[in-house]
Design a protein around this motif. Structure first.
Motif, short mmCIF file in Angstrom:
data_model
loop_
_atom_site.label_atom_id
_atom_site.label_comp_id
_atom_site.label_asym_id
_atom_site.label_seq_id
_atom_site.Cartn_x
_atom_site.Cartn_y
_atom_site.Cartn_z
N UNK A 146 3.33 53.25 -41.97
CA UNK A 146 2.17 53.37 -41.09
C UNK A 146 1.88 52.03 -40.44
N UNK A 147 0.63 51.79 -40.02
CA UNK A 147 0.29 50.63 -39.23
C UNK A 147 -0.04 49.39 -40.04
N UNK A 148 -0.70 48.42 -39.37
CA UNK A 148 -0.87 47.11 -39.98
C UNK A 148 -2.33 46.66 -40.08
N UNK A 198 -7.58 51.39 -39.60
CA UNK A 198 -7.08 52.32 -38.59
C UNK A 198 -7.05 53.73 -39.17
N UNK A 199 -7.35 54.74 -38.35
CA UNK A 199 -7.27 56.12 -38.80
C UNK A 199 -5.84 56.62 -38.87
N UNK A 200 -5.54 57.35 -39.92
CA UNK A 200 -4.21 57.94 -40.06
C UNK A 200 -3.90 58.87 -38.90
N UNK A 201 -4.89 59.66 -38.46
CA UNK A 201 -4.64 60.70 -37.46
C UNK A 201 -4.17 60.13 -36.13
N UNK A 202 -4.96 59.22 -35.56
CA UNK A 202 -4.60 58.68 -34.25
C UNK A 202 -3.30 57.92 -34.29
N UNK A 203 -3.11 57.10 -35.33
CA UNK A 203 -1.87 56.34 -35.45
C UNK A 203 -0.66 57.27 -35.50
N UNK A 252 4.98 48.04 -40.80
CA UNK A 252 5.77 47.05 -41.53
C UNK A 252 7.08 47.57 -42.12
N UNK A 253 7.21 48.84 -42.38
CA UNK A 253 8.43 49.32 -43.03
C UNK A 253 9.19 50.32 -42.17
N UNK A 254 8.90 50.34 -40.86
CA UNK A 254 9.54 51.33 -39.99
C UNK A 254 11.02 51.07 -39.78
N UNK A 255 11.45 49.80 -39.80
CA UNK A 255 12.87 49.54 -39.56
C UNK A 255 13.73 50.03 -40.72
N UNK A 302 2.21 44.76 -51.98
CA UNK A 302 2.29 45.39 -50.67
C UNK A 302 0.89 45.69 -50.13
N UNK A 303 -0.02 46.10 -51.01
CA UNK A 303 -1.39 46.38 -50.58
C UNK A 303 -2.05 45.13 -49.99
N UNK A 304 -1.78 43.97 -50.55
CA UNK A 304 -2.34 42.73 -50.02
C UNK A 304 -1.76 42.44 -48.64
N UNK A 305 -0.45 42.61 -48.49
CA UNK A 305 0.16 42.34 -47.19
C UNK A 305 -0.38 43.28 -46.12
N UNK A 306 -0.62 44.53 -46.48
CA UNK A 306 -1.12 45.49 -45.50
C UNK A 306 -2.48 45.06 -44.94
#
Length: 464
Positions: A134-136, A140-145, A153-156, A307-311
């Motif tokens: 998801x986003x960074x 941010x709302x899950x729906x719109x994103x 961060x992990x899309x690649x 990971x939660x901290x980085x997000x």
């Protein structure tokens, strides 16, 4: 569709009789709080806010809006740059109370209601060492994103948010509840994976979960902005053969006044390479070492961390209530000419909260066929998010002009644009976001599911 500035009290009371959630009118306590959205430059006054608790409320709100000829804005997280989740005079269908999350760690799936924020979802999934790509920014709302595509961060390594979407439950403009997946209403499922809120209100998402963390090698390394040309050329070469596990965002801004930033650096123009390695910490340390050691960094916060901290890294830079303006474009490559523009405009940053994020694309995102989803731009090399921001209205006009000028200087290199990074820029820009072929297919789909353009407050695709 007409717009109404007032709705009769009797009519609202009749709706409340069949409505489980709260209905908020301009005279009610809490109205000003509920009409606010993330972007503080947006100040709109809806005639009614319907705070939905479930599908029945959503259907009732749609029927009411149609009956009274009200323009409708749909709010999930309220995080769109142009503020499309609130409107003047019409009705806001507010999904924020719909916070249900059900994680199945065995099947590695999650069912997520439309009012959930990214940080809320991360907390539930990371309990099992899993995540939805998801986003960074965690508020941010899950729906719109998701409906715009979902880069993060992990899309690649694992693909876009929509590449991990298994199904949606959606209420159409005529109040029908439908499920869309690869084998049910497949045309609609293609469209919601990038086509935004054009086809209805998604009330629940089903996601595939991927293993991440709980610790990752991640964080920013900072250099003086004066070093940007050399750092970006090294950065380009370093990325040439990087693994899919590595995701980076190059950031330009003034160093923020945070406790971890030395006072002598606060306000100085800096370039940061922010990285996240979606693999073992040891491999991440090895892959990132050349970048961390290049030149003369002034700060290095890239280290093993949850990971939660980085997000949450970017949360302090994008709080609710500031004034935000964005211009965006995709580019094919980080050429010398692009680097020259980046270096030039980085030295022109004046606001302490203005920033630029240059997203590395590729990897798993590019290996999925471009026609597989409505999301466009899978072949982009990088995505620019040029933010001209200010804490208040003072100075905001100048920041917006800086963002426009930066974007215009990149014009010879524009390819496409990420739909979630658009302001209200008109039909032609929406067409550019999808390309001519996809745009035509989306218009036909819109005609099928929303022929009257009831859902028009979005990056709108008019019916064919």
């Amino acid at each position: 569709m007409t717009q109404s500035t007032e709705i009769g009290r009797i009519a609202v009371d009749e709706l409340q009789a069949s409505f489980r959630g709260g209905l908020v009118s301009p005279d009610d306590a809490g109205y000003d709080e509920h009409r606010k959205v993330w972007n503080g430059s947006i100040d709109r006054r809806p005639a009614l806010i319907a705070r939905c608790t479930g599908v029945a409320d959503v259907r009732a709100a749609i029927r009411f809006a149609r009956l009274h000829g009200l323009r409708v804005a749909v709010r999930g997280g309220g995080h769109s740059f142009p503020g499309l989740s609130v409107c003047d005079d019409g009705m806001v269908i507010d999904l924020a109370p719909m916070k249900g999350i059900r994680v199945d760690p065995g099947a590695r799936t999650a069912r997520v209601q439309a009012g959930v924020l990214l940080g809320e979802l991360d907390r539930e999934t990371q309990e099992f060492g899993l995540a939805v790509p998801s986003g960074i920014v965690t508020h941010t709302g899950v729906a719109g994103l998701t409906l715009g595509g979902g880069i993060g961060w992990i899309m690649r390594k694992h693909g876009l948010t929509v590449d991990n979407l298994l199904s949606v439950d959606l209420v159409t403009a005529d109040g029908e509840l439908v499920t869309a997946s690869e084998d049910r209403n497949a045309d609609l499922f293609w469209g919601v994976r990038g086509g935004g809120g054009n086809f209805g209100i998604v009330t629940e998402f089903e996601f595939r979960l991927v293993p991440v963390g709980p610790s990752v090698m991640a964080g920013p390394v900072f250099w003086p902005m004066e070093d940007a040309p050399e750092v970006l050329r090294f950065y380009r070469d370093w990325l040439a053969d990087c693994p899919d596990e590595l995701m980076t965002v190059a950031v330009q801004r003034r160093a923020p006044a945070l406790p971890i930033v030395p006072p002598e650096l606060v306000g100085r123009r800096v370039l940061a390479i922010v990285s996240c390695y979606a693999g073992s910490v040891e491999d991440g340390e090895r892959v990132m070492r050349p970048m961390k050691e290049f030149g003369s960094p002034v700060l290095d916060f890239c280290r093993p961390k949850p990971f939660l901290e980085h997000q949450r890294t970017f949360d302090p830079s994008f709080p609710h209530g500031w004034s935000y303006y964005v211009r965006s474009c995709d580019i094919a490559a980080l050429s010398d000419e692009v680097i020259d523009v980046v270096a030039d405009y980085g030295m022109r940053i004046t606001s302490p909260v203005t920033s630029v994020a240059l997203w590395q694309m590729g990897g798993a995102v590019a290996r999925i066929g471009n026609d597989a989803t409505a999301f466009n731009g899978r072949n982009a090399g990088f995505t620019f998010n040029i933010n001209g921001n200010s804490k208040t209205a003072e100075g905001f006009d100048a920041e917006r002009q800086w963002a426009r000028d930066y974007w215009s200087a990149l014009a010879p290199h524009h390819t496409s644009v990420y739909v979630n990074f658009l302001m209200e820029e008109g039909e032609e820009r929406v067409r550019q976001a999808y390309g001519a072929a996809k745009y035509g297919r989306l218009k036909s789909l819109k005609h099928t599911y929303d022929p009257t353009n009831f859902f028009s407050l979005n990056q709108n695709i008019k019916p064919d």
